[in-house]
Design a protein around this motif. Structure first.
Motif, mmCIF file in Angstrom:
data_model
loop_
_atom_site.group_PDB
_atom_site.id
_atom_site.type_symbol
_atom_site.label_atom_id
_atom_site.label_comp_id
_atom_site.label_asym_id
_atom_site.label_seq_id
_atom_site.Cartn_x
_atom_site.Cartn_y
_atom_site.Cartn_z
ATOM 1 N N SER A 196 0.819 -1.225 0.000
ATOM 2 C CA SER A 196 0.000 0.000 0.000
ATOM 3 C C SER A 196 0.850 1.272 0.000
ATOM 4 O O SER A 196 0.378 2.329 -0.390
ATOM 5 C CB SER A 196 -0.904 0.010 1.231
ATOM 6 O OG SER A 196 -1.661 -1.169 1.300
ATOM 7 N N TRP A 198 -3.242 -2.748 7.933
ATOM 8 C CA TRP A 198 -3.828 -1.692 7.104
ATOM 9 C C TRP A 198 -5.196 -2.129 6.589
ATOM 10 O O TRP A 198 -6.144 -1.356 6.540
ATOM 11 C CB TRP A 198 -2.870 -1.313 5.972
ATOM 12 C CG TRP A 198 -3.483 -0.384 4.948
ATOM 13 C CD1 TRP A 198 -3.575 -0.608 3.612
ATOM 14 C CD2 TRP A 198 -4.084 0.906 5.175
ATOM 15 N NE1 TRP A 198 -4.202 0.462 2.997
ATOM 16 C CE2 TRP A 198 -4.527 1.391 3.933
ATOM 17 C CE3 TRP A 198 -4.310 1.670 6.321
ATOM 18 C CZ2 TRP A 198 -5.174 2.623 3.783
ATOM 19 C CZ3 TRP A 198 -4.958 2.900 6.168
ATOM 20 C CH2 TRP A 198 -5.367 3.366 4.912
ATOM 21 N N THR A 245 -8.780 -0.240 7.190
ATOM 22 C CA THR A 245 -9.738 0.219 6.174
ATOM 23 C C THR A 245 -11.158 -0.254 6.509
ATOM 24 O O THR A 245 -12.128 0.450 6.231
ATOM 25 C CB THR A 245 -9.375 -0.254 4.746
ATOM 26 O OG1 THR A 245 -9.431 -1.680 4.692
ATOM 27 C CG2 THR A 245 -8.004 0.227 4.321
ATOM 28 N N SER A 284 -13.184 2.026 8.584
ATOM 29 C CA SER A 284 -13.899 3.113 7.913
ATOM 30 C C SER A 284 -15.353 2.746 7.647
ATOM 31 O O SER A 284 -16.227 3.606 7.624
ATOM 32 C CB SER A 284 -13.211 3.453 6.586
ATOM 33 O OG SER A 284 -11.999 4.105 6.847
ATOM 34 N N ARG A 311 -14.005 8.757 3.334
ATOM 35 C CA ARG A 311 -14.133 7.667 4.314
ATOM 36 C C ARG A 311 -14.769 6.461 3.649
ATOM 37 O O ARG A 311 -14.313 5.322 3.801
ATOM 38 C CB ARG A 311 -14.979 8.164 5.491
ATOM 39 C CG ARG A 311 -15.191 7.148 6.578
ATOM 40 C CD ARG A 311 -13.990 6.970 7.457
ATOM 41 N NE ARG A 311 -13.622 8.220 8.115
ATOM 42 C CZ ARG A 311 -12.405 8.456 8.624
ATOM 43 N NH1 ARG A 311 -11.474 7.531 8.555
ATOM 44 N NH2 ARG A 311 -12.132 9.595 9.199
ATOM 45 N N ILE A 370 -12.295 4.774 1.339
ATOM 46 C CA ILE A 370 -11.244 4.011 2.033
ATOM 47 C C ILE A 370 -11.782 2.631 2.407
ATOM 48 O O ILE A 370 -11.080 1.625 2.316
ATOM 49 C CB ILE A 370 -10.717 4.778 3.263
ATOM 50 C CG1 ILE A 370 -9.863 5.964 2.806
ATOM 51 C CG2 ILE A 370 -9.891 3.861 4.171
ATOM 52 C CD1 ILE A 370 -9.390 6.869 3.916
ATOM 53 N N ALA A 371 -13.054 2.572 2.774
ATOM 54 C CA ALA A 371 -13.647 1.278 3.117
ATOM 55 C C ALA A 371 -13.661 0.336 1.909
ATOM 56 O O ALA A 371 -13.696 -0.882 2.082
ATOM 57 C CB ALA A 371 -15.061 1.467 3.657
ATOM 58 N N ARG A 402 -11.161 0.036 -0.067
ATOM 59 C CA ARG A 402 -9.767 -0.322 -0.367
ATOM 60 C C ARG A 402 -9.337 -1.601 0.342
ATOM 61 O O ARG A 402 -8.202 -2.047 0.183
ATOM 62 C CB ARG A 402 -8.833 0.835 0.008
ATOM 63 C CG ARG A 402 -9.077 2.078 -0.839
ATOM 64 C CD ARG A 402 -8.035 3.128 -0.605
ATOM 65 N NE ARG A 402 -6.713 2.644 -0.981
ATOM 66 C CZ ARG A 402 -5.593 3.323 -0.763
ATOM 67 N NH1 ARG A 402 -5.659 4.510 -0.181
ATOM 68 N NH2 ARG A 402 -4.434 2.837 -1.122
ATOM 69 N N THR A 403 -10.234 -2.212 1.104
ATOM 70 C CA THR A 403 -9.880 -3.448 1.802
ATOM 71 C C THR A 403 -9.435 -4.527 0.815
ATOM 72 O O THR A 403 -8.498 -5.281 1.081
ATOM 73 C CB THR A 403 -11.076 -3.939 2.631
ATOM 74 O OG1 THR A 403 -11.584 -2.850 3.396
ATOM 75 C CG2 THR A 403 -10.672 -5.071 3.558
#
Lengths: 317, 126
Positions: free
Chosen positions: A231, A277, A281, A284, A297, A300-301, A303-304
């Protein structure tokens, strides 16, 4: 920002006229301000309007002490010029001399003016880490001791606090349980967030190590794994150290500065770092469910899945 | 039946408006950044409208095959997670690896098709 209070603070730091005050960045819990006194630039890092102590990590006052201690060991850090006191009426925090350089990870990996810097950067990061790991922690308050097992348990709890079960995360936790290299390196000061994004880089390479709030005492290999998490490579997947260098360069710099690398442990921590990380995520998503209306926000959730494909690549290695 | 343009057609125009008109008109860098995030979010929703349902069907079919039972997608994922956690299913088993990789790639095709780890996984032709 209370300009009158900053005016009084500036007079304590250096004689001269307070110039413009610029908000650099910062979220709900921390603020970063740049100001100048007769052209000399300073940065104020202080608690946000909430004035709440951090839920995890060290306080801003303790962070300032860590930066000073690391600087004395030869780690490139910003010069701390003042630690806020109650009489300053600006909350908790500290003032640093401004450091020139690039802090944006995406630019550090591709800016043509940093091409020369990138040839040295991974080794310089290794050397800085070895020096951080040699800091005497006895006089430093506020540092908690975290074993590898503590950290796995902490992130497993954070994962299970979410409502969604994730088979890839389960596989990564299984791997961490079954592949721990055994004996851990002697406990040291660990930076806790040493990655591309928390370093300043100039034409001659590393100019400062920033953001010490997650410092703790633990396995020094944690830092060597974290800086390799995909990341933080900003698309340069073939250069595992921050998207600018190789593991061999990082390890050579670390060993030349007196550190001792446990390669298997560093790889173990890279898996845990990626998982950490990933779990962050998913936090979020909880914020979105609680009504946080930030688009960022919500994104970002989503991006898991990036961390899941990275975990699968490491599981297959 | 709903009339066209499709939701995707409409959202594509929202993203275009954000990028070509809103972002250049914004002077505050923080707000311009948020506008870019908003345009990216609209793109993600378009990809999910295009790909999401088909991905759920193939994921469900793989889970039924892998676990030997049928249920909702959420319930089957919980069973898979439990079996990996309690050790009754080896996550290094090629069938498990193939399923997890395919599922994660289906998510990334929506979430972030330019992500380096996704491109590398496609190159390896899992």
């Amino acid at each position: 920002m209370n300009r009158a209070a900053l005016q009084r603070l500036a007079a304590r730091i250096a004689p001269g006229t307070l110039g413009e005050i610029v908000r650099l960045s910062g979220g709900a819990t921390q603020e970063l301000w740049r100001f100048d006194i007769d052209g000399a630039r300073y940065v104020l890092r202080r608690s946000g309007s909430g004035d709440q102590p951090p839920a995890i990590g060290v306080s801003l006052t303790e962070e300032a002490g860590l930066i000073v201690a690391a600087g004395k060991r030869g780690v490139p850090v910003p010069r701390v010029v003042h630690i806020l006191e109650a009489a300053d009426a600006l909350g908790a925090g500290f003032v640093m001399a401004y450091v020139e350089g690039e802090a944006l990870g995406a630019r550090i990996v591709k800016d043509p003016t940093l091409a020369h810097a990138r040839t040295m950067l991974a080794a310089q990061c290794g050397a800085a880490l070895a020096r951080i790991h040699s800091v005497d922690t006895d006089p430093l308050p506020g540092l908690i001791d975290q074993s590898p097992a503590d950290i796995v348990a902490q992130w497993h709890m954070a994962y299970r606090a979410g409502t969604i079960r994730r088979p890839v995360f389960e596989a990564a936790f299984w791997w961490l349980d079954t592949h721990h290299p055994g004996e851990t390196s002697p406990a040291r000061l660990v930076h806790g967030d040493f990655r591309n994004g928390n370093i300043m880089v100039g034409p001659e390479g590393l100019t400062a190590v920033l953001d010490w709030e997650l410092a703790h005492i633990g396995d020094p290999m944690e830092d060597l794994g974290w800086i390799c998490v995909n990341s933080w490579r900003f698309g340069r997947i073939g250069l595992p150290v921050g998207g600018f260098g190789t593991r061999e360069e990082l390890y050579a710099g670390y060993e030349a500065a007196g550190g001792c690398v446990d390669r298997a442990a560093a790889q173990w921590w890279e898996m845990l770092g990626t998982l950490r990380w990933g779990v962050m995520t998913t936090g979020s998503l909880a914020r979105v469910r609680d009504g946080d209306m930030s688009i960022e926000r919500a994104m970002i959730a989503r991006r898991t899945s990036e961390t899941e494909i990275d975990l699968l690549a490491m599981l297959a290695a | 039946m709903q009339d066209e343009p499709t939701p995707q057609d409409i959202l594509a125009r929202v993203a275009h408006f954000l990028r070509s008109e809103v972002m250049p008109a914004l002077s505050a860098p923080h707000v311009a950044f948020q506008a870019r995030v908003a345009a990216n979010a609209v793109d993600l929703v378009i990809r999910q409208l295009d790909l999401g349902a088909a991905g759920h069907i193939t994921e469900h079919a793989r889970l039924v095959e892998l676990l030997g039972r049928d249920d909702t997608l959420t319930a089957l994922n919980t069973v898979l997670a439990d079996r990996i956690a309690d050790g009754s299913l080896d996550p290094a088993d090629p069938a498990v690896v193939a399923h997890l990789t395919a599922t994660t790639c289906e998510k990334l095709a929506v979430d972030q098709p330019r992500y380096s780890g996704y491109r590398a996984a496609l190159d390896k032709d899992f």
